[in-house]
Write a protein that holds these residues in place. Structure first.
Motif, short mmCIF file in Angstrom:
data_model
loop_
_atom_site.label_atom_id
_atom_site.label_comp_id
_atom_site.label_asym_id
_atom_site.label_seq_id
_atom_site.Cartn_x
_atom_site.Cartn_y
_atom_site.Cartn_z
N VAL B 67 0.65 -1.35 -0.07
CA VAL B 67 0.06 0.11 -0.06
C VAL B 67 0.71 1.22 0.04
O VAL B 67 1.98 1.22 0.63
N THR B 116 -4.41 6.29 -2.48
CA THR B 116 -3.90 4.97 -1.83
C THR B 116 -3.81 3.98 -2.82
O THR B 116 -5.09 3.80 -3.16
N PHE B 118 -3.16 -0.19 -3.68
CA PHE B 118 -2.92 -1.24 -3.20
C PHE B 118 -2.84 -2.26 -4.14
O PHE B 118 -3.62 -2.33 -5.30
#
Lengths: 315, 190
Positions: B67, B116, B118
């Motif tokens: 992440v 963000t 991932f």
């Protein structure tokens, strides 16, 4: 780069110096002799949940002591009388808000005393430093019965597990009673303690460590071990000491079995300690008290780093 | 990815738990002197935003979560995806509705957001703390009423509805805190 700076304020260091003066005066008045125990040892504790730091010296491995207990018991057996030690001890891997791998332990022994007499002396010392604290005594059984409604000595692992799983989110399989007892103490019971000084005594037989066993008023075998808390923070651990060398050896071997089952490193049993107990450890009570935590209470510090000149993150 | 034992736990560490990436927001070692060590941990599930407490014990390990938080410019939305660009590499990423979530109502073209990622794909979008947006619909302003206290709803160019003072009009630009949805003040028009 600001990380050369101490983690404690200079005022905190002054408080520590003052506390040490008070402690030394307390024991001088009571004619308890200060001794220095070696920090290195050829053997170490076998406790499954205490891990030692190792050091190399002249081609040999030594263990940094996790408490001065074994050296002090050898001194007791040699006739030292009432003694105390104020010094550094080391526990591998313990770091957090209330833990630092290197910390200061005040440990003392009272020949001829039992655990209840020693609890009173711990009380006197703590009140000298922190006057006005309320003081409470309760047995380990009362603690569980009052807040969780079961008898910790008689409940089965299954009953303890069912209660813990209702309240705590953890992945655990078949665990022994002590696992569930520790989980309930740390997650549920410590938070029930009032803001003063609390003594919890008569621990389960399975958590006797180096304390002798006795039968309590209800006919239950208990360990004559106690712990002191200020608020919900563990401060001290004491025993009416076991003086039976063969029983002590049996417990060390049980520890080693448990370590094997948990896949933990094996440490040799301290034969010199066993020889000293066998030669005649006087009937005595002993206690170890965390000085850094006492300082935290004294100064209102919320983390141990605030009372250490340099915590592990500043080394 | 790396594997972490509970000794490695610290605030801000991103780990995989029950198949979802999580951020450790609190971590406390609880250990009776003689007893078993536990870590009491609070984690935020980065997919759902939910925070919960879980206790770990000595022998447990968790996989790290891949992440990363990156600053990006919001380019545009095509209705299905929201498109962002890394300002240094010009690399573009598209975030779906699940990733954008509530942030959608604050996104104005060219604003800088934190994306963000991932496993390389957008997981969550954090809008700037403060945005300036135009009022596109509200009841007419009451002339001279600059007194404190009265508010009315106003719809902004991005669709967000905020409470604004009574004197605000269509076409005015307002400054809003995206974390609370509160009106902060009137902004000057470019």
């Amino acid at each position: 780069m600001n990380d050369w700076q101490p983690s404690a304020s200079i005022e905190q260091l002054r408080q520590r110096a003052r506390l040490y003066r008070q402690v030394r005066a307390f024991f001088t008045e009571r004619e308890v002799m200060e001794i220095e125990a070696p920090v290195m040892g050829a053997a170490t504790v076998t406790d499954p949940f205490i891990d030692s730091v190792t050091a190399q010296c002249a081609g040999r491995s030594y263990y940094l002591q996790t408490s001065p207990e074994f050296a002090m018991k050898r001194l007791l057996a040699a006739g030292a009388g009432a003694i105390y030690s104020l010094g550094k001890v080391f526990r591998n891997g313990e770091r957090g808000r209330k833990h630092n791998p290197e910390f200061t332990l005040l440990e003392w022994y009272r020949p001829g005393w039992n655990d209840h007499q020693l609890m009173r002396e711990v009380e006197a010392l703590v009140l000298r430093v922190l006057p006005g604290l309320t003081v409470t005594y309760l047995s380990y059984r009362e603690w569980f019965e009052r807040h969780l409604g079961l008898d910790p000595h008689r409940a089965t692992a299954g009953q303890l597990a069912a209660l813990a799983r209702e309240r705590i989110n953890i992945e655990a399989g078949e665990e022994d009673r002590d696992f569930w007892l520790d989980l309930l103490v740390t997650h549920e019971l410590e938070a029930t303690l009032g803001p003063g000084l609390t003594f919890v005594y008569d621990y389960p037989e399975s958590q006797a460590a180096l304390a002798r066993l006795a039968t309590d008023a209800e006919g239950q075998t208990v360990a004559r071990r106690f712990e002191a808390f200020i608020g919900s923070m563990e401060l001290a651990n004491g025993y009416w000491e076991l003086t039976d060398a063969s029983e002590q050896r049996r417990r060390f071997e049980a520890d080693q079995d448990k370590r094997r089952k948990l896949g933990l490193p094996q440490y040799p049993v301290d034969e010199k300690l066993l020889a000293a107990i066998d030669a005649g450890l006087p009937d005595s009570a002993g206690v170890a008290l965390g000085m850094d935590r006492l300082l935290m209470c004294l100064t209102g510090a919320s983390s141990i780093a605030e009372v250490l000149a340099f915590d592990v993150n500043r080394l | 990815m790396a594997t972490y034992s509970i000794n490695d736990f610290r605030v801000g560490l991103k780990v995989m738990l029950d198949g979802d990436p999580c951020n450790i927001v609190e971590n406390e070692l609880v250990k009776p002197g003689k007893g078993q060590a536990f870590n009491r941990v609070k984690l935020r599930n980065l997919k759902t935003g939910r925070v919960w407490e879980r206790t770990f014990r000595g022998s447990e390990n968790l996989d790290g979560a891949d992440v990363a938080d990156l600053d990006m410019d919001f380019l545009y939305s095509d209705g299905e995806f929201w498109h962002f660009m890394e300002p240094t590499t010009f690399e573009q990423h598209q975030a779906d509705k699940a990733a954008v979530g509530d942030a959608a109502k604050w996104l104005k073209e060219q604003d800088k957001c934190v994306i963000t990622l991932f496993n390389g794909a957008p997981l969550a979008v954090t809008p700037p703390n403060h945005v300036e947006l135009e009022v596109v619909e509200t009841d007419p302003g009451l002339k001279g009423d600059t007194a404190q206290g009265g508010t009315k709803p106003a719809t902004l160019s991005t669709g967000a509805v905020v409470k604004v003072p009574l004197f605000m009009n269509q076409g005015d630009v307002v400054r809003v805190d995206t974390r609370t949805g509160e009106y902060l003040g009137r902004a000057s028009k470019d």
